[in-house]
Design an enzyme around this catalytic site. Structure first.
Site, PDB file in Angstrom:
ATOM      1  N   ARG A   1       0.811  -1.219   0.000  1.00 23.74           N
ATOM      2  CA  ARG A   1       0.000   0.000   0.000  1.00 23.74           C
ATOM      3  C   ARG A   1       0.853   1.281   0.000  1.00 23.74           C
ATOM      4  NH1 ARG A   1      -3.633  -2.112   4.933  1.00 23.74           N
ATOM      5  NH2 ARG A   1      -1.746  -3.373   5.201  1.00 23.74           N
TER       6      ARG A   1
ATOM      7  N   LYS B   1       8.558  -1.167   3.044  1.00 19.66           N
ATOM      8  CA  LYS B   1       7.856  -0.196   3.893  1.00 19.66           C
ATOM      9  C   LYS B   1       8.666   0.197   5.124  1.00 19.66           C
ATOM     10  CE  LYS B   1       4.168  -1.437   6.510  1.00 19.66           C
ATOM     11  NZ  LYS B   1       2.743  -1.764   6.692  1.00 19.66           N
TER      12      LYS B   1
ATOM     13  N   GLN C   1      10.897 -15.275   6.511  1.00 18.85           N
ATOM     14  CA  GLN C   1       9.544 -15.781   6.239  1.00 18.85           C
ATOM     15  C   GLN C   1       9.483 -16.014   4.722  1.00 18.85           C
ATOM     16  OE1 GLN C   1       6.279 -13.018   6.596  1.00 18.85           O
ATOM     17  NE2 GLN C   1       4.781 -14.641   6.919  1.00 18.85           N
TER      18      GLN C   1
ATOM     19  N   ASP D   1       5.722  -1.209  11.836  1.00 16.54           N
ATOM     20  CA  ASP D   1       5.273   0.067  11.264  1.00 16.54           C
ATOM     21  C   ASP D   1       4.557   0.996  12.238  1.00 16.54           C
ATOM     22  OD1 ASP D   1       2.976  -1.397  11.588  1.00 16.54           O
ATOM     23  OD2 ASP D   1       2.291  -1.272   9.521  1.00 16.54           O
TER      24      ASP D   1
ATOM     25  N   ASN E   1      -7.354  -3.013  17.245  1.00 15.26           N
ATOM     26  CA  ASN E   1      -6.185  -3.786  17.651  1.00 15.26           C
ATOM     27  C   ASN E   1      -4.924  -3.056  17.170  1.00 15.26           C
ATOM     28  OD1 ASN E   1      -4.251  -5.825  18.059  1.00 15.26           O
ATOM     29  ND2 ASN E   1      -4.703  -6.747  16.061  1.00 15.26           N
TER      30      ASN E   1
ATOM     31  N   ARG F   1      31.268  22.286   5.290  1.00 20.43           N
ATOM     32  CA  ARG F   1      31.125  20.961   4.687  1.00 20.43           C
ATOM     33  C   ARG F   1      31.844  19.924   5.526  1.00 20.43           C
ATOM     34  NH1 ARG F   1      33.354  22.087  -1.034  1.00 20.43           N
ATOM     35  NH2 ARG F   1      33.159  19.820  -1.187  1.00 20.43           N
TER      36      ARG F   1
ATOM     37  N   LYS G   1      35.892  23.174   3.954  1.00 22.51           N
ATOM     38  CA  LYS G   1      35.809  21.721   3.739  1.00 22.51           C
ATOM     39  C   LYS G   1      37.081  21.102   4.268  1.00 22.51           C
ATOM     40  CE  LYS G   1      37.496  19.230   0.930  1.00 22.51           C
ATOM     41  NZ  LYS G   1      38.212  18.669  -0.200  1.00 22.51           N
TER      42      LYS G   1
ATOM     43  N   ALA H   1      39.301  38.662   3.612  1.00 27.73           N
ATOM     44  CA  ALA H   1      38.202  38.490   2.661  1.00 27.73           C
ATOM     45  C   ALA H   1      38.742  38.059   1.305  1.00 27.73           C
ATOM     46  CB  ALA H   1      37.442  39.799   2.521  1.00 27.73           C
TER      47      ALA H   1
HETATM   48  C1  UD1 Z   1      -2.486  -5.739  11.395  1.00 32.89           C
HETATM   49  C2  UD1 Z   1      -3.536  -6.523  12.208  1.00 32.89           C
HETATM   50  C3  UD1 Z   1      -4.685  -5.619  12.570  1.00 32.89           C
HETATM   51  C4  UD1 Z   1      -4.177  -4.403  13.321  1.00 32.89           C
HETATM   52  C5  UD1 Z   1      -3.070  -3.702  12.570  1.00 32.89           C
HETATM   53  C6  UD1 Z   1      -2.405  -2.667  13.463  1.00 32.89           C
HETATM   54  C7  UD1 Z   1      -3.427  -8.849  11.404  1.00 32.89           C
HETATM   55  C8  UD1 Z   1      -4.082  -9.886  10.586  1.00 32.89           C
HETATM   56  N1  UD1 Z   1      -4.003  -7.650  11.422  1.00 32.89           N
HETATM   57  O1  UD1 Z   1      -3.132  -5.355  10.173  1.00 32.89           O
HETATM   58  O2  UD1 Z   1      -5.638  -6.306  13.361  1.00 32.89           O
HETATM   59  O3  UD1 Z   1      -5.248  -3.513  13.573  1.00 32.89           O
HETATM   60  O4  UD1 Z   1      -2.045  -4.620  12.155  1.00 32.89           O
HETATM   61  O5  UD1 Z   1      -1.498  -1.856  12.768  1.00 32.89           O
HETATM   62  O6  UD1 Z   1      -2.438  -9.119  12.039  1.00 32.89           O
HETATM   63  N2  UD1 Z   1       4.038  -8.907   8.089  1.00 32.89           N
HETATM   64  C9  UD1 Z   1       4.943  -9.932   7.922  1.00 32.89           C
HETATM   65  N3  UD1 Z   1       4.608 -10.988   7.163  1.00 32.89           N
HETATM   66  C10 UD1 Z   1       3.394 -11.112   6.561  1.00 32.89           C
HETATM   67  C11 UD1 Z   1       2.454 -10.054   6.733  1.00 32.89           C
HETATM   68  C12 UD1 Z   1       2.807  -8.973   7.516  1.00 32.89           C
HETATM   69  O7  UD1 Z   1       6.059  -9.886   8.449  1.00 32.89           O
HETATM   70  O8  UD1 Z   1       3.159 -12.120   5.875  1.00 32.89           O
HETATM   71  C13 UD1 Z   1       4.432  -7.745   8.906  1.00 32.89           C
HETATM   72  C14 UD1 Z   1       4.451  -6.456   8.124  1.00 32.89           C
HETATM   73  O9  UD1 Z   1       5.753  -6.198   7.623  1.00 32.89           O
HETATM   74  C15 UD1 Z   1       4.032  -5.414   9.162  1.00 32.89           C
HETATM   75  C16 UD1 Z   1       3.217  -6.199  10.160  1.00 32.89           C
HETATM   76  O10 UD1 Z   1       3.464  -7.564   9.915  1.00 32.89           O
HETATM   77  O11 UD1 Z   1       5.123  -4.840   9.834  1.00 32.89           O
HETATM   78  C17 UD1 Z   1       1.729  -5.908  10.027  1.00 32.89           C
HETATM   79  O12 UD1 Z   1       1.321  -6.179   8.710  1.00 32.89           O
HETATM   80  P1  UD1 Z   1       0.284  -5.262   7.955  1.00 32.89           P
HETATM   81  O13 UD1 Z   1       0.068  -5.800   6.595  1.00 32.89           O
HETATM   82  O14 UD1 Z   1       0.672  -3.848   8.093  1.00 32.89           O
HETATM   83  O15 UD1 Z   1      -1.028  -5.563   8.840  1.00 32.89           O
HETATM   84  P2  UD1 Z   1      -2.332  -4.680   8.912  1.00 32.89           P
HETATM   85  O16 UD1 Z   1      -3.171  -4.942   7.717  1.00 32.89           O
HETATM   86  O17 UD1 Z   1      -1.997  -3.277   9.205  1.00 32.89           O
HETATM   87 CA    CA Z   2      -0.085  -2.099   9.428  1.00 32.69          CA
END
Ligand code: UD1
Ligand code: CA
Length: 465
Positions: free
Chosen positions: A17, A24, A79, A109, A173, A336, A354, A383
């Site tokens: 997104r 991200k 992963q 994030d 959440n 610099r 510099k 100067a």
């Molecule tokens: C997630 C929560 C949501 C919550 C929100 C808060 C789930 C299903 N949903 O949604 O309930 O309100 O965070 O900000 O958990 N990531 C991985 N591997 C994956 C998918 C995601 O490492 O396969 C990591 C992403 O890099 C990120 C974090 O998990 O840092 C959250 O993923 P994101 O896609 O942002 O979840 P949200 O849709 O925001």
């Molecule tokens: Ca998120």
């Protein structure tokens, strides 16, 4: 309790997104990538392991973390496929297979998340299999909604799976959980992908935990802390709040901002008390400003150290510079990389430095370029002075001035050249040879005045001869 603790940061998602090629969590918020903010928080939690879940397809997150936190002993859990947050946590726990104790899970994030809130959540989790962080949002769109059972959580419904009436729930959440590892490992095995996104939702562990006992909810009052960044607009929003908080923190410690709305600071910037920051000041990177310094705006400062009582005047630009106690720069100073001003040194308007050190009390007050040079204590650079450090070849040449050297205006110092203590250079000189202690160097054509010649010259011009 002496319970062992692991912190997990989920950061393997693509962040689609954001519509950006950069992962991200590498997008900077106040100068530090999002993942850096999360690791900083984790480091303060006294964990026995910090696990970061990363994508094996894009090594950039891991590479940045390895370079930045080489000392921290981070555990990287790949992963293989982005199959959802539940799968991500599974991968994390696989990487610390022997760990047993308390697991704190954060997403990559949410840089506004506060340390006090995390500590409070860990207290809320005591004696429970699971506790989570929530808050009320004016606009909960996009977040998982919390279905309550009194003080306990019954389940979390993701936006895409929510019914119309569930979408009206404003308690969301935050994506931060504390769980007991033994229970958690078992619960993760039970996750299924039967949802709107076909992912393993970590949020489904809530319903599983609710079957075993109460699920702790810590509802944070400051909903800003929970803001997760999914889009570029979110990033801007969060960064603005982050900067506001940063400034408030500095204000509480005695820093004065003439116009907080027109001040930009990075997260790592250190400001000591009594410092006055003017309108339109930008201080970025690893910068430190000592006590009672004066920074007039507009001014740009990056990766620089400014000692106590120093003054930086308007329209100055500093990068990789060191300004000593009580030293002064600008207006219109340009420092610099490798510019060093010792105590009380002074750089005036339209002076560029510099890789140059100005000794104690030395001055270059107007219109000069000093590169690859060392200027001794109390020397005065007139100067229009230029160090000619570059001849087009591979190396830059050095200019050295001893103590109490005086360079007359509009002099050209052709490096390499060495002017010893007490040397005096006549204005307008081109200096190509080194000068011994206390000598006068005179490197220009001698002036000759011819009496009456101007008059006869004009006459000749008029008559066209
Ligand atoms: C997630 C929560 C949501 C919550 C929100 C808060 C789930 C299903 N949903 O949604 O309930 O309100 O965070 O900000 O958990 N990531 C991985 N591997 C994956 C998918 C995601 O490492 O396969 C990591 C992403 O890099 C990120 C974090 O998990 O840092 C959250 O993923 P994101 O896609 O942002 O979840 P949200 O849709 O925001
Ligand atoms: Ca998120």
């Amino acid at each position: 309790m002496g319970n062992k603790r692991a912190v997990v940061i989920l950061a393997a998602g693509q962040g689609k997104r954001m519509r950006s090629d950069l992962p991200k969590v590498l997008h900077p918020c106040a100068g530090l990538p999002l993942i850096g903010h999360m690791v900083e928080k984790a480091l303060k939690l006294k964990a026995s392991s910090i696990v970061v879940v990363v994508s094996p397809k894009d090594k950039r997150v891991e590479a940045w973390l390895r370079a930045t936190y080489a000392q921290a002993n981070l555990v990287f859990a790949p992963q293989p496929q982005p199959l959802g947050t539940g799968d991500a946590l599974k991968c994390a726990l696989k990487a610390v297979a022997k760990f047993s104790g308390e697991v704190l899970v954060m997403c990559g994030d949410t840089p506004l998340l506060g340390q006090t809130t995390l500590n409070a959540l860990m207290r809320r989790a005591q004696g429970k299999n699971l506790a989570l962080l929530s808050t009320e949002l004016e606009n909960p769109h996009g977040y998982g909604r919390i279905i309550r059972d009194g003080t306990s959580a019954r389940e979390i419904i993701e936006e895409k799976d929510a019914t119309k009436s569930q979408k009206t729930i404003r308690e969301i959440n935050a994506g931060v959980y504390v769980a007991q590892s033994a229970w958690l490992r078992a619960a993760l095995k039970k996750l299924r992908r039967s949802n709107a996104q076909g992912e393993y939702y970590l949020t489904d562990i809530v319903a599983l935990a609710a079957k075993t006992g109460p699920v702790g909810i810590l509802k944070a009052k400051d909903s800003h802390e929970m803001l997760g960044i999914n889009t570029s607009a979110h990033l801007q929003e969060v960064e603005a709040i982050f900067r506001e908080k940063l400034i408030a923190g500095h204000q509480a410690k005695g820093v004065v901002f003439r116009d907080p709305n027109n001040t930009f600071l990075d997260a790592q910037v250190k400001l000591a008390k009594g410092t006055v920051v003017g309108v339109g000041v930008q201080i970025y990177g690893e910068s430190t400003i000592g006590a009672d310094a004066h920074i007039d705006g507009p001014t740009f400062i990056k990766d620089s150290t400014i000692a106590a009582g120093a003054s930086i005047h308007s329209f100055s630009h500093l990068e990789g510079a060191k300004v000593g106690k009580g030293a002064s720069v600008g207006p219109y100073g340009r420092l610099r990389t490798g510019a060093v001003l010792d105590e009380g040194a002074k750089v005036g308007n339209f002076v560029e430095l510099k890789k140059t050190r100005l000794g104690k009390g030395a001055k270059a007050n107007h219109l000069a370029y000093l590169g690859d040079s060392v200027i001794g204590e109390k020397s005065n650079v007139g100067a229009g002075t230029i160090t000619c450090n570059y001849d087009g070849g591979p190396v830059k040449h050095q200019t050295r001035l001893g103590e109490n050297v005086f360079i007359g205006s509009n002099s050209t110092l052709v490096a390499p050249v060495d002017l010893q203590d007490g040397v005096f250079v006549a204005a307008g000189s081109t200096i190509t040879q080194s000068v011994e202690k206390d000598s006068l160097a005179f490197g220009r054509a001698r002036q000759s005045n011819r009496k009456g010649y101007a008059k006869s010259l004009r006459k000749k011009i008029k008559e066209g001869r």
